[in-house]
Design an enzyme around this catalytic site. Sequence first.
Site, PDB file in Angstrom:
ATOM      1  CB  SER A 141      -0.876   0.117   1.211  1.00  0.00           C
ATOM      2  OG  SER A 141      -1.280   1.214   1.054  1.00  0.00           O
ATOM      3  CE1 TYR A 154      -4.304  -2.267   4.522  1.00  0.00           C
ATOM      4  CE2 TYR A 154      -3.080   0.061   4.800  1.00  0.00           C
ATOM      5  CZ  TYR A 154      -3.976  -1.314   3.950  1.00  0.00           C
ATOM      6  OH  TYR A 154      -4.257  -1.194   2.456  1.00  0.00           O
TER       7      TYR A 154
END
Length: 265
Positions: A141, A154
């Site tokens: 990401s 995350y």
Amino acid sequence: MRFRDKVVIVTGAGSGIGRATAQAFAAEGARVVAADMSGQVYATVEGLDNAIAVSMDAGKESDVEALVATACEAFGGVDIFFANAGISGGAAGIFDSSVELWTEVLRVNLIGPALAIKHAGPKIVERAKQTGGGAILCTASVAGLRSGAGGPAYSASKAGVINLVQSAAQQLATSNVRVNAICPGLIETGMTQRAFDYAREVGKEHKLGQLNPLRRAGVPDEIAQVALFLASDAASYVNGQAWVVDGGLSSSHPVTRQEFGKPAF
């Protein structure tokens, strides 16, 4: 038909990026094993030739071992593994996050891809001796590149994925199996659906993706197309890299953006 007779495993294939990628591989001739914890994965393979669905937990070692075994039993081996399954963990900050949250996010987002490499890697190497090459892809990401695109747990897990593919590419040296990561920006998926739905509900859909130069969010198929490229022979010299697909978001530090054709101030 770039992937005719190739065997591809895709985790997180119940929706979003995973579903789009599994279906795109199948459309180009691959034999696909679509995996997800959600029962929606069975809808992913409906109407597809040479595709099966598996319900499993991508962060559980016995499930990953069984997934790889299923692919080998059904289709004779594995050529490509796309370790895409992941969870967001919410938006809690460092001081508000529990150890349990960190543990679960790292288990799925980072240990999951590590297990995929551990168990599928040898099978892909074995096939590569016959076919000339194989590929492993992991979903990272833009949150793994710098802060501001996700919660701390995350973001840390995705930063780990980027280093994981670099380490795996080195450990698979001479095998002709390439390992790369994809770093999506804001994409409309099951993980982000609540934000998209809320923006539409309050009339602020135009603000989604406004911080990148394209001024829009992405769609799963835009990530799927990059995944197919990285898994294909066209990317035969791409290895150990993190490919960013974010509309240009990470190309700049946050600034007051200039409108195209207008003065900055």
